[in-house]
Write a protein that holds these residues in place. Structure first.
Motif, mmCIF file in Angstrom:
data_model
loop_
_atom_site.group_PDB
_atom_site.id
_atom_site.type_symbol
_atom_site.label_atom_id
_atom_site.label_comp_id
_atom_site.label_asym_id
_atom_site.label_seq_id
_atom_site.Cartn_x
_atom_site.Cartn_y
_atom_site.Cartn_z
ATOM 1 N N GLY A 154 -13.665 4.374 -2.336
ATOM 2 C CA GLY A 154 -13.799 4.239 -3.786
ATOM 3 C C GLY A 154 -12.450 4.168 -4.478
ATOM 4 N N LEU A 155 -11.500 4.971 -4.017
ATOM 5 C CA LEU A 155 -10.175 4.983 -4.639
ATOM 6 C C LEU A 155 -9.317 3.793 -4.223
ATOM 7 C CD1 LEU A 155 -9.231 8.765 -4.669
ATOM 8 C CD2 LEU A 155 -9.827 7.305 -6.589
ATOM 9 N N LEU A 156 -9.714 3.070 -3.174
ATOM 10 C CA LEU A 156 -8.972 1.858 -2.817
ATOM 11 C C LEU A 156 -9.065 0.811 -3.921
ATOM 12 C CD1 LEU A 156 -9.653 1.191 0.963
ATOM 13 C CD2 LEU A 156 -7.497 1.798 -0.114
ATOM 14 N N ARG A 157 -10.198 0.744 -4.590
ATOM 15 C CA ARG A 157 -10.397 -0.230 -5.655
ATOM 16 C C ARG A 157 -10.032 0.314 -7.030
ATOM 17 N NH1 ARG A 157 -12.889 -4.755 -4.168
ATOM 18 N NH2 ARG A 157 -14.051 -4.773 -2.242
ATOM 19 N N ALA A 158 -9.829 1.594 -7.148
ATOM 20 C CA ALA A 158 -9.635 2.220 -8.451
ATOM 21 C C ALA A 158 -8.340 1.859 -9.176
ATOM 22 C CB ALA A 158 -9.748 3.737 -8.312
ATOM 23 N N PRO A 159 -7.188 1.624 -8.523
ATOM 24 C CA PRO A 159 -5.969 1.371 -9.292
ATOM 25 C C PRO A 159 -6.055 0.202 -10.265
ATOM 26 C CG PRO A 159 -5.373 1.859 -7.057
ATOM 27 C CD PRO A 159 -6.871 1.767 -7.104
ATOM 28 N N ASP A 188 8.458 -7.418 -4.644
ATOM 29 C CA ASP A 188 8.141 -6.857 -3.330
ATOM 30 C C ASP A 188 7.564 -5.445 -3.403
ATOM 31 O OD1 ASP A 188 8.894 -9.091 -1.918
ATOM 32 O OD2 ASP A 188 10.967 -8.421 -1.664
ATOM 33 N N ASP A 189 8.022 -4.644 -4.356
ATOM 34 C CA ASP A 189 7.600 -3.248 -4.411
ATOM 35 C C ASP A 189 6.431 -3.014 -5.358
ATOM 36 O OD1 ASP A 189 9.075 -3.867 -6.608
ATOM 37 O OD2 ASP A 189 10.332 -2.072 -6.562
ATOM 38 N N SER A 190 5.647 -4.045 -5.643
ATOM 39 C CA SER A 190 4.518 -3.912 -6.553
ATOM 40 C C SER A 190 3.217 -3.700 -5.775
ATOM 41 C CB SER A 190 4.397 -5.156 -7.430
ATOM 42 O OG SER A 190 4.136 -6.277 -6.628
ATOM 43 N N LEU A 191 2.184 -3.300 -6.503
ATOM 44 C CA LEU A 191 0.860 -3.114 -5.915
ATOM 45 C C LEU A 191 0.017 -4.330 -6.272
ATOM 46 C CD1 LEU A 191 -1.190 -1.275 -4.470
ATOM 47 C CD2 LEU A 191 -1.742 -0.314 -6.688
ATOM 48 N N HIS A 192 -0.307 -5.139 -5.261
ATOM 49 C CA HIS A 192 -1.059 -6.378 -5.461
ATOM 50 C C HIS A 192 -2.485 -6.062 -5.900
ATOM 51 C CE1 HIS A 192 -2.420 -10.483 -4.765
ATOM 52 N NE2 HIS A 192 -3.444 -9.964 -4.120
ATOM 53 N N VAL A 193 -2.966 -6.739 -6.935
ATOM 54 C CA VAL A 193 -4.346 -6.579 -7.388
ATOM 55 C C VAL A 193 -5.179 -7.781 -6.951
ATOM 56 C CG1 VAL A 193 -5.852 -6.337 -9.389
ATOM 57 C CG2 VAL A 193 -3.669 -5.140 -9.351
ATOM 58 N N SER A 208 0.804 -1.210 0.000
ATOM 59 C CA SER A 208 0.000 0.000 0.000
ATOM 60 C C SER A 208 0.844 1.270 0.000
ATOM 61 C CB SER A 208 -0.923 -0.011 1.211
ATOM 62 O OG SER A 208 -0.159 -0.065 2.383
ATOM 63 N N TRP A 209 2.165 1.161 -0.146
ATOM 64 C CA TRP A 209 2.982 2.370 -0.135
ATOM 65 C C TRP A 209 2.730 3.222 -1.365
ATOM 66 C CZ3 TRP A 209 6.324 3.066 -4.114
ATOM 67 C CH2 TRP A 209 6.742 1.942 -4.816
ATOM 68 N N PHE A 210 2.051 2.707 -2.354
ATOM 69 C CA PHE A 210 1.676 3.518 -3.513
ATOM 70 C C PHE A 210 0.869 4.733 -3.061
ATOM 71 C CE2 PHE A 210 2.087 1.675 -7.901
ATOM 72 C CZ PHE A 210 3.009 0.708 -7.587
ATOM 73 N N ARG A 211 0.130 4.627 -1.965
ATOM 74 C CA ARG A 211 -0.762 5.696 -1.538
ATOM 75 C C ARG A 211 -0.223 6.556 -0.404
ATOM 76 N NH1 ARG A 211 -4.270 1.603 -2.673
ATOM 77 N NH2 ARG A 211 -5.744 2.148 -4.292
ATOM 78 N N VAL A 212 0.822 6.141 0.265
ATOM 79 C CA VAL A 212 1.251 6.884 1.443
ATOM 80 C C VAL A 212 2.522 7.695 1.237
ATOM 81 C CG1 VAL A 212 0.109 5.346 3.069
ATOM 82 C CG2 VAL A 212 2.438 4.870 2.398
#
Length: 166
Positions: A49-54, A75-80, A2-6
């Motif tokens: 809403g934006l949690l599911r948007a990526p 490791d540094d990816s955003l899991h879908v 979740s570091w994509f958002r923080v």
């Protein structure tokens, strides 16, 4: 992760959007508690809403794991999402696969022996993720999603505040 958002510009975009939204609702309602309630409700719904948007910003990369390995995605990816497929490509949840393999493989999914047995019966694990090189694309997309409506509301609030009273 979740570091994509923080990190990056997202905390500033969220702060600015929430501030402008609060200012606009205060200017439109002219009552503190209703303005706070609307601001909180809109910010919470935008957050969830934006949690599911990526998943919709770009097509996720897909890795099909056919052998036992630690983690199929970086490791540094955003899991879908992750799921299991059989030899024909039909999707299975982990529970469906566990039920199908309870006899030949046992029920302890945490062991590598179980994973090897699953793979030997034709099951494959699929992981979908967004790689780290999409970080700035996602940052600017979400910032735009937050800031364009916020700035429009801010303009509306300024106009309402500066309008002469009769």
């Amino acid at each position: 992760m979740s570091w994509f958002r923080v990190v990056g510009i997202m905390p500033a975009a969220w702060w600015l959007a929430a501030f402008v939204l609060g200012m606009a609702t205060g200017a439109l309602f002219r009552r503190t508690l209703p303005a706070m309630a609307v601001t909180l409700a809109v910010c919470a719904s935008a957050f969830f809403g934006l949690l599911r948007a990526p998943a919709f910003y770009a097509t996720p990369e897909r890795v099909v794991q056919a052998t036992v390995m630690d983690e199929p995605e970086p490791d540094d990816s955003l899991h879908v999402t992750s799921y299991w497929i059989d030899g024909s490509g039909a999707k299975y949840t982990a529970q469906d696969r566990e039920l199908a393999l309870a006899g030949p493989c046992g029920t302890d999914e945490t062991t590598k022996k179980y994973a090897k047995c699953s793979f030997s019966h034709g099951y494959r694990q699929v992981a979908e993720f967004h790689p780290a090189d999409r970080f700035w694309q996602f940052q600017w997309t979400e910032a735009g999603i937050l800031l364009i409506p916020a700035l429009s509301l801010g303009g509306l609030a300024v106009r309402r505040t500066l309008r002469p009273r009769i």
